[in-house]
Design an enzyme around this catalytic site. Structure first.
Site, PDB file in Angstrom:
ATOM      1  N   LYS A  29       3.869 -48.329  -6.740  1.00  0.00           N
ATOM      2  CA  LYS A  29       4.023 -46.728  -6.258  1.00  0.00           C
ATOM      3  C   LYS A  29       5.241 -46.036  -6.833  1.00  0.00           C
ATOM      4  O   LYS A  29       5.188 -44.925  -6.965  1.00  0.00           O
ATOM      5  CB  LYS A  29       4.174 -46.538  -4.491  1.00  0.00           C
ATOM      6  CG  LYS A  29       2.666 -46.824  -4.032  1.00  0.00           C
ATOM      7  CD  LYS A  29       2.878 -46.320  -2.688  1.00  0.00           C
ATOM      8  CE  LYS A  29       1.551 -46.228  -1.638  1.00  0.00           C
ATOM      9  NZ  LYS A  29       1.533 -46.128  -0.460  1.00  0.00           N
ATOM     10  N   LYS A  77      -8.838 -41.304  -3.086  1.00  0.00           N
ATOM     11  CA  LYS A  77      -8.738 -39.754  -3.005  1.00  0.00           C
ATOM     12  C   LYS A  77      -7.778 -39.196  -4.125  1.00  0.00           C
ATOM     13  O   LYS A  77      -8.069 -37.945  -4.207  1.00  0.00           O
ATOM     14  CB  LYS A  77      -8.022 -39.518  -1.602  1.00  0.00           C
ATOM     15  CG  LYS A  77      -6.489 -39.914  -1.351  1.00  0.00           C
ATOM     16  CD  LYS A  77      -5.829 -39.914  -0.062  1.00  0.00           C
ATOM     17  CE  LYS A  77      -5.229 -41.131   0.245  1.00  0.00           C
ATOM     18  NZ  LYS A  77      -5.783 -41.801   1.434  1.00  0.00           N
ATOM     19  N   LYS A  79     -10.949 -48.522  -7.921  1.00  0.00           N
ATOM     20  CA  LYS A  79     -11.338 -48.201  -6.381  1.00  0.00           C
ATOM     21  C   LYS A  79     -11.801 -46.850  -6.246  1.00  0.00           C
ATOM     22  O   LYS A  79     -11.238 -45.951  -6.784  1.00  0.00           O
ATOM     23  CB  LYS A  79      -9.954 -48.903  -5.699  1.00  0.00           C
ATOM     24  CG  LYS A  79     -10.009 -49.881  -4.703  1.00  0.00           C
ATOM     25  CD  LYS A  79      -9.080 -50.302  -4.220  1.00  0.00           C
ATOM     26  CE  LYS A  79      -8.225 -49.172  -3.124  1.00  0.00           C
ATOM     27  NZ  LYS A  79      -7.328 -49.864  -2.335  1.00  0.00           N
TER      28      LYS A  79
HETATM   29  P1  AMP Z   1      -4.984 -45.720   2.123  1.00  0.00           P
HETATM   30  O1  AMP Z   1      -5.326 -44.297   2.466  1.00  0.00           O
HETATM   31  O2  AMP Z   1      -5.270 -46.091   0.894  1.00  0.00           O
HETATM   32  O3  AMP Z   1      -3.684 -45.830   2.826  1.00  0.00           O
HETATM   33  O4  AMP Z   1      -6.059 -46.564   2.880  1.00  0.00           O
HETATM   34  C1  AMP Z   1      -6.307 -46.621   4.252  1.00  0.00           C
HETATM   35  C2  AMP Z   1      -7.071 -47.799   4.738  1.00  0.00           C
HETATM   36  O5  AMP Z   1      -8.196 -47.613   4.064  1.00  0.00           O
HETATM   37  C3  AMP Z   1      -6.409 -49.082   4.240  1.00  0.00           C
HETATM   38  O6  AMP Z   1      -6.673 -50.197   5.223  1.00  0.00           O
HETATM   39  C4  AMP Z   1      -7.257 -49.376   2.920  1.00  0.00           C
HETATM   40  O7  AMP Z   1      -7.303 -50.714   2.801  1.00  0.00           O
HETATM   41  C5  AMP Z   1      -8.433 -49.054   3.043  1.00  0.00           C
HETATM   42  N1  AMP Z   1      -9.036 -48.471   1.941  1.00  0.00           N
HETATM   43  C6  AMP Z   1      -8.637 -47.498   0.935  1.00  0.00           C
HETATM   44  N2  AMP Z   1      -9.504 -47.175  -0.188  1.00  0.00           N
HETATM   45  C7  AMP Z   1     -10.330 -48.144   0.055  1.00  0.00           C
HETATM   46  C8  AMP Z   1     -11.605 -48.547  -0.865  1.00  0.00           C
HETATM   47  N3  AMP Z   1     -11.959 -48.245  -1.885  1.00  0.00           N
HETATM   48  N4  AMP Z   1     -12.328 -49.557  -0.353  1.00  0.00           N
HETATM   49  C9  AMP Z   1     -12.159 -50.189   0.879  1.00  0.00           C
HETATM   50  N5  AMP Z   1     -11.071 -50.066   1.588  1.00  0.00           N
HETATM   51  C10 AMP Z   1     -10.153 -48.918   1.277  1.00  0.00           C
END
Ligand code: AMP
Ligand code: TRP
Length: 333
Positions: free
Chosen positions: A114, A201, A198
């Site tokens: 990050k 967003k 992955k």
């Molecule tokens: P984040 O918005 O990246 O902080 O993610 C919030 C939650 O969603 C965390 O538990 C991540 O591990 C999960 N997450 C985010 N992107 C993915 C993805 N593409 N596939 C599976 N889990 C995800």
């Protein structure tokens, strides 16, 4: 004995199918298992480790909360709140920051990712982010923490901090050492346009992801345009790793239909993509479109959302403030 669950999601808006399958769906399943006590937190203190526009931050907090509720998280069964309502998170984080070692934090790969090339310009908050996460978990004596694979290292850090505190102050088992709960299957949902990335967003292409606010037609269109290859669907999982886009779509199908990858392969073995994509689109619409409709509805009800958070915040505060008082006593305040 049931599990004591704690988990957090950042209020960043635009939650997608990856967040749903990787995190939120499990939160709901854990909530609905009898005997579990669940606490789910929208981590707004974590969000400000990178620059936020105050108005957008507030809107995102409400949108993430609406997404929780629309997905089946129930304030009568789980405590749902936002982190900044409970001062014990900040207080606990300071104290635990004096237990954690620089060397431990220096190993955190998420900070390196990050912060990027110019580490000098990253906020100090971003560096100590995993200590705040540790406070979140330990203040509630959580036994299990459902997270994505990317958070495993932070969970290990929280275990180290708990153990060092218990040892330093000779209070065996005072801070509960939490276990990560990491989904084995489908824990990484990939971009619909590139099976090596992955679903995220921050991907500039909206076609790469299914947002939880997408309409039926948007969902259908995105599945229709999802990348595949020229071969038919596989008859077994042998070469599936060489076909990441196909594996991803089959994974989404399996997760949403609560069946194994093998069963999904058997359902569609050797068929063409047209038929599979239609069925996949129907399934995603069935599971996601009602959530999307409910989010739109809840987005007009700010007072309701705020009242859920406030009520959850009061319940969380009662637990966390008590724990932080005990911590203070132990360290000699
Ligand atoms: P984040 O918005 O990246 O902080 O993610 C919030 C939650 O969603 C965390 O538990 C991540 O591990 C999960 N997450 C985010 N992107 C993915 C993805 N593409 N596939 C599976 N889990 C995800
Ligand atoms: N760091 C987690 C993420 O980015 C969010 C989070 C904050 C969290 N505090 C937590 C997750 C406590 C589990 C437990 O996904």
């Amino acid at each position: 004995m049931g599990k004591k669950i704690f988990s957090g999601v950042q209020p960043t808006g635009n939650l997608h199918l990856g967040n749903y399958i990787g995190a939120i769906k499990n939160f709901v399943d854990l909530q609905n298992e009898t005997g579990n006590e669940c606490i789910y937190c929208v981590v707004d203190l974590h969000a400000i480790t990178t620059k936020q526009d105050p108005k957008i931050l507030k809107a995102n907090l409400r949108e993430t909360t609406a997404t929780f509720l629309a997905s089946g998280m129930d304030p009568n069964k789980s405590i749902i709140f936002n982190q900044s309502l409970v001062p014990a998170h900040s207080e606990g984080s300071w104290i635990l920051g004096c237990i954690a070692r620089m060397g431990w934090l220096n190993r955190m790969t998420q900070f390196k990712e990050k912060a990027g090339k110019d580490k000098e310009k990253a906020s100090v908050g971003l560096y100590i982010y995993p200590v705040l996460m540790t406070a979140d978990i330990l203040l509630y004596d959580a036994s299990h923490v459902p997270v994505g694979e990317d958070q495993k290292q932070h969970l290990e850090l929280s275990r180290d901090i708990a153990q060092k505190f218990n040892l330093d102050f000779n209070v065996p088992n005072f801070l509960r050492v939490p276990e990560p709960l990491i989904q084995k299957n489908f824990s990484r949902i990939m971009s619909l346009k590139d099976g090596s990335k992955k679903m995220s967003k921050s991907d500039p292409s909206d076609l790469s992801r299914i947002n939880l606010t997408d309409t039926k037609d948007e969902i259908k269109n995105k599945i229709k345009k999802a990348k595949t290859d020229k071969d038919p669907l596989p008859i077994d999982d042998k070469n599936l790793n060489q076909r990441p886009e196909v594996k991803n779509l089959l994974g989404i199908y399996s997760s949403l239909s609560n069946q194994s990858l093998k069963d999904s392969i058997d359902d569609f073995r050797g068929k063409n993509f047209l038929n599979f994509k239609e069925q996949l689109a129907d399934l995603v619409v069935e599971k996601i479109a009602p959530i999307s409709v409910e989010i739109q509805k809840l987005q007009k009800e700010n007072n309701y959302i705020d009242s859920i958070l406030k009520e959850g915040g009061e319940k969380a505060n009662a637990i966390a403030s008590k724990k932080v008082e005990e911590i203070k006593k132990i360290i000699g305040f």
